[in-house]
Motif scaffolding. Structure first.
Motif, mmCIF file in Angstrom:
data_model
loop_
_atom_site.group_PDB
_atom_site.id
_atom_site.type_symbol
_atom_site.label_atom_id
_atom_site.label_comp_id
_atom_site.label_asym_id
_atom_site.label_seq_id
_atom_site.Cartn_x
_atom_site.Cartn_y
_atom_site.Cartn_z
ATOM 1 N N ARG A 130 -18.182 6.821 -78.886
ATOM 2 C CA ARG A 130 -18.918 6.205 -79.996
ATOM 3 C C ARG A 130 -19.842 5.089 -79.505
ATOM 4 O O ARG A 130 -20.891 4.842 -80.067
ATOM 5 N N ARG A 131 -19.429 4.381 -78.453
ATOM 6 C CA ARG A 131 -20.247 3.338 -77.811
ATOM 7 C C ARG A 131 -20.789 2.298 -78.789
ATOM 8 O O ARG A 131 -21.825 1.706 -78.584
ATOM 9 N N ILE A 132 -20.085 2.061 -79.884
ATOM 10 C CA ILE A 132 -20.582 1.138 -80.908
ATOM 11 C C ILE A 132 -20.673 -0.293 -80.372
ATOM 12 O O ILE A 132 -21.661 -0.983 -80.545
ATOM 13 N N LYS A 133 -19.637 -0.692 -79.656
ATOM 14 C CA LYS A 133 -19.591 -2.064 -79.168
ATOM 15 C C LYS A 133 -20.712 -2.352 -78.174
ATOM 16 O O LYS A 133 -21.378 -3.363 -78.230
ATOM 17 N N LYS A 134 -20.891 -1.392 -77.234
ATOM 18 C CA LYS A 134 -21.929 -1.569 -76.215
ATOM 19 C C LYS A 134 -23.307 -1.696 -76.851
ATOM 20 O O LYS A 134 -24.095 -2.555 -76.511
ATOM 21 N N SER A 135 -23.594 -0.823 -77.786
ATOM 22 C CA SER A 135 -24.908 -0.842 -78.423
ATOM 23 C C SER A 135 -25.126 -2.139 -79.195
ATOM 24 O O SER A 135 -26.215 -2.687 -79.198
ATOM 25 N N SER A 136 -24.083 -2.644 -79.846
ATOM 26 C CA SER A 136 -24.253 -3.844 -80.650
ATOM 27 C C SER A 136 -24.540 -5.058 -79.773
ATOM 28 O O SER A 136 -25.317 -5.924 -80.148
ATOM 29 N N PHE A 137 -23.923 -5.132 -78.585
ATOM 30 C CA PHE A 137 -24.177 -6.261 -77.697
ATOM 31 C C PHE A 137 -25.613 -6.215 -77.178
ATOM 32 O O PHE A 137 -26.314 -7.222 -77.163
ATOM 33 N N LYS A 138 -26.054 -5.048 -76.767
ATOM 34 C CA LYS A 138 -27.429 -4.907 -76.286
ATOM 35 C C LYS A 138 -28.422 -5.243 -77.398
ATOM 36 O O LYS A 138 -29.442 -5.896 -77.165
ATOM 37 N N SER A 139 -28.113 -4.833 -78.609
ATOM 38 C CA SER A 139 -28.975 -5.150 -79.759
ATOM 39 C C SER A 139 -28.974 -6.647 -80.039
ATOM 40 O O SER A 139 -29.999 -7.224 -80.414
ATOM 41 N N GLU A 140 -27.815 -7.255 -79.837
ATOM 42 C CA GLU A 140 -27.706 -8.703 -80.044
ATOM 43 C C GLU A 140 -28.604 -9.451 -79.062
ATOM 44 O O GLU A 140 -29.274 -10.430 -79.425
ATOM 45 N N VAL A 141 -28.631 -8.992 -77.826
ATOM 46 C CA VAL A 141 -29.495 -9.606 -76.813
ATOM 47 C C VAL A 141 -30.961 -9.392 -77.177
ATOM 48 O O VAL A 141 -31.783 -10.315 -77.096
ATOM 49 N N SER A 142 -31.290 -8.182 -77.617
ATOM 50 C CA SER A 142 -32.662 -7.880 -78.028
ATOM 51 C C SER A 142 -33.103 -8.788 -79.173
ATOM 52 O O SER A 142 -34.224 -9.335 -79.156
ATOM 53 N N ASN A 143 -32.232 -8.986 -80.152
ATOM 54 C CA ASN A 143 -32.555 -9.864 -81.289
ATOM 55 C C ASN A 143 -32.763 -11.303 -80.832
ATOM 56 O O ASN A 143 -33.654 -12.005 -81.333
ATOM 57 N N PHE A 144 -31.951 -11.728 -79.886
ATOM 58 C CA PHE A 144 -32.062 -13.092 -79.357
ATOM 59 C C PHE A 144 -33.416 -13.298 -78.671
ATOM 60 O O PHE A 144 -34.071 -14.331 -78.870
ATOM 61 N N LEU A 145 -33.848 -12.325 -77.894
ATOM 62 C CA LEU A 145 -35.143 -12.428 -77.220
ATOM 63 C C LEU A 145 -36.285 -12.430 -78.234
ATOM 64 O O LEU A 145 -37.256 -13.182 -78.089
ATOM 65 N N ASN A 146 -36.148 -11.606 -79.251
ATOM 66 C CA ASN A 146 -37.176 -11.568 -80.306
ATOM 67 C C ASN A 146 -37.264 -12.895 -81.054
ATOM 68 O O ASN A 146 -38.360 -13.396 -81.342
ATOM 69 N N GLU A 147 -36.114 -13.456 -81.386
ATOM 70 C CA GLU A 147 -36.077 -14.727 -82.114
ATOM 71 C C GLU A 147 -36.750 -15.846 -81.325
ATOM 72 O O GLU A 147 -37.331 -16.767 -81.907
ATOM 73 N N THR A 184 -27.318 -6.059 -69.245
ATOM 74 C CA THR A 184 -26.234 -6.496 -70.125
ATOM 75 C C THR A 184 -24.973 -5.699 -69.822
ATOM 76 O O THR A 184 -25.030 -4.505 -69.518
ATOM 77 N N ILE A 185 -23.835 -6.369 -69.932
ATOM 78 C CA ILE A 185 -22.562 -5.708 -69.646
ATOM 79 C C ILE A 185 -21.574 -6.056 -70.754
ATOM 80 O O ILE A 185 -21.213 -7.213 -70.950
ATOM 81 N N ASN A 186 -21.168 -5.028 -71.463
ATOM 82 C CA ASN A 186 -20.225 -5.194 -72.560
ATOM 83 C C ASN A 186 -18.814 -5.342 -72.017
ATOM 84 O O ASN A 186 -18.389 -4.601 -71.142
ATOM 85 N N GLU A 187 -18.060 -6.299 -72.545
ATOM 86 C CA GLU A 187 -16.734 -6.577 -71.995
ATOM 87 C C GLU A 187 -15.732 -5.462 -72.282
ATOM 88 O O GLU A 187 -14.693 -5.370 -71.633
ATOM 89 N N ASN A 188 -16.008 -4.591 -73.243
ATOM 90 C CA ASN A 188 -15.086 -3.508 -73.554
ATOM 91 C C ASN A 188 -15.256 -2.294 -72.641
ATOM 92 O O ASN A 188 -14.529 -1.320 -72.769
ATOM 93 N N SER A 189 -16.250 -2.325 -71.767
ATOM 94 C CA SER A 189 -16.453 -1.201 -70.849
ATOM 95 C C SER A 189 -16.472 -1.676 -69.398
ATOM 96 O O SER A 189 -17.127 -1.105 -68.541
ATOM 97 N N ILE A 190 -15.713 -2.752 -69.136
ATOM 98 C CA ILE A 190 -15.675 -3.322 -67.789
ATOM 99 C C ILE A 190 -14.847 -2.440 -66.859
ATOM 100 O O ILE A 190 -13.788 -1.955 -67.222
ATOM 101 N N SER A 191 -15.349 -2.246 -65.647
ATOM 102 C CA SER A 191 -14.575 -1.605 -64.582
ATOM 103 C C SER A 191 -15.195 -2.016 -63.257
ATOM 104 O O SER A 191 -16.372 -2.382 -63.197
ATOM 105 N N ILE A 192 -14.406 -1.964 -62.194
ATOM 106 C CA ILE A 192 -14.926 -2.299 -60.874
ATOM 107 C C ILE A 192 -16.065 -1.363 -60.503
ATOM 108 O O ILE A 192 -17.095 -1.783 -59.958
#
Length: 253
Positions: A130-147, A184-192
């Motif tokens: 579903r990758r919902i969390k990953k997409s939302s974090f990347k979108s959050e960063v995009s919104n921050f840059l736009n703002e 960007t790196i989402n904390e819910n998909s962390i791996s070495i």
């Protein structure tokens, strides 16, 4: 019948006009008119072998696409099964992150077709998550840059020494030659393995482009990061935590 024949002829012309070849770092690639789900162009690396045989490969295109979409094949028996089935269906091999097929020059058009089909179908593994969390974090960063009125390009292809890498955000700096690359790196998909993959991308890019400022922007709401993961990212990039995102504005100025 005429409309059918016209459709076939038009399609053949489209194929003829939209395939091309290019050389990159001493390697030859077939540029196709076909794409991955994110509209990235599919390119096939072609290498001559002995006895008039050729090797076609995707140069880790699918593996990288899945990896940066948050899909790790090694951690899912279901995805491994789908991958193996598709490889058997199209008679391709998956080795060290590459899809590849070997055969005689006389049947090269068949191998090209099989490899493209395998690439497109295996790339659809992104829909097994579903990758919902990953997409939302990347979108959050995009919104921050736009703002903050920061001009940027998203999902930007950037040449490294050995291959092309897709970076989440490309931001030009006020310094004429400097460019900022933000992953960007989402904390819910962390791996070495994911951290090492990002570290390699930045290292490979810097080997060819000395004016690059590489930034790993990590989500850290739940503090899931290990010291090893943090140290790897710090070795190859500027590490900024999302709860200190104002530092990002200073870094990319």
């Amino acid at each position: 019948m005429k409309i059918c024949e016209k459709a076939i002829n038009n399609y053949i012309k489209f194929i003829e006009n939209n395939f091309s070849c290019k050389e990159k770092n001493g390697q030859i690639f077939i540029v196709t008119p076909f794409t991955l789900p994110d509209n990235d162009i599919i390119e096939l690396k072609i290498e001559p072998l002995n006895n008039e045989e050729i090797l076609l490969s995707d140069n880790c295109l699918v593996y990288d696409y899945l990896f940066f979409s948050g899909i790790e094949i090694e951690n899912s028996s279901r995805r491994k099964r789908i991958l193996n089935n598709k490889c058997r269906q199209y008679n391709v091999k998956f080795e060290k992150g590459e899809l590849k097929i070997t055969g005689n020059y006389e049947k090269i058009e068949t191998y090209i077709n099989k490899l493209i089909n395998a690439i497109q179908e295996i790339s659809l593994l992104t829909y097994t998550s579903r990758r919902i969390k990953k997409s939302s974090f990347k979108s959050e960063v995009s919104n921050f840059l736009n703002e903050n009125k920061i001009n940027y390009k998203q999902d930007y292809p950037f040449d490294g020494y050995s291959k092309e890498h897709k970076i989440d955000f490309f931001v030009k700096s006020k310094e004429l030659e400097k460019v900022n690359l933000i992953q960007t790196i989402n904390e819910n998909s962390i791996s070495i393995s994911k951290v090492e993959k990002i570290a390699f991308a930045f290292s490979d890019i810097k080997r060819k482009n000395k004016y690059v400022n590489s930034i790993s922007l990590i989500e850290d709401k739940n503090k899931n990061w290990t010291e090893t993961q943090i140290n790897i990212l710090k070795s190859y990039s500027k590490l900024i935590k999302w709860n200190q995102k104002d530092k990002l504005l200073t870094e990319i100025a």
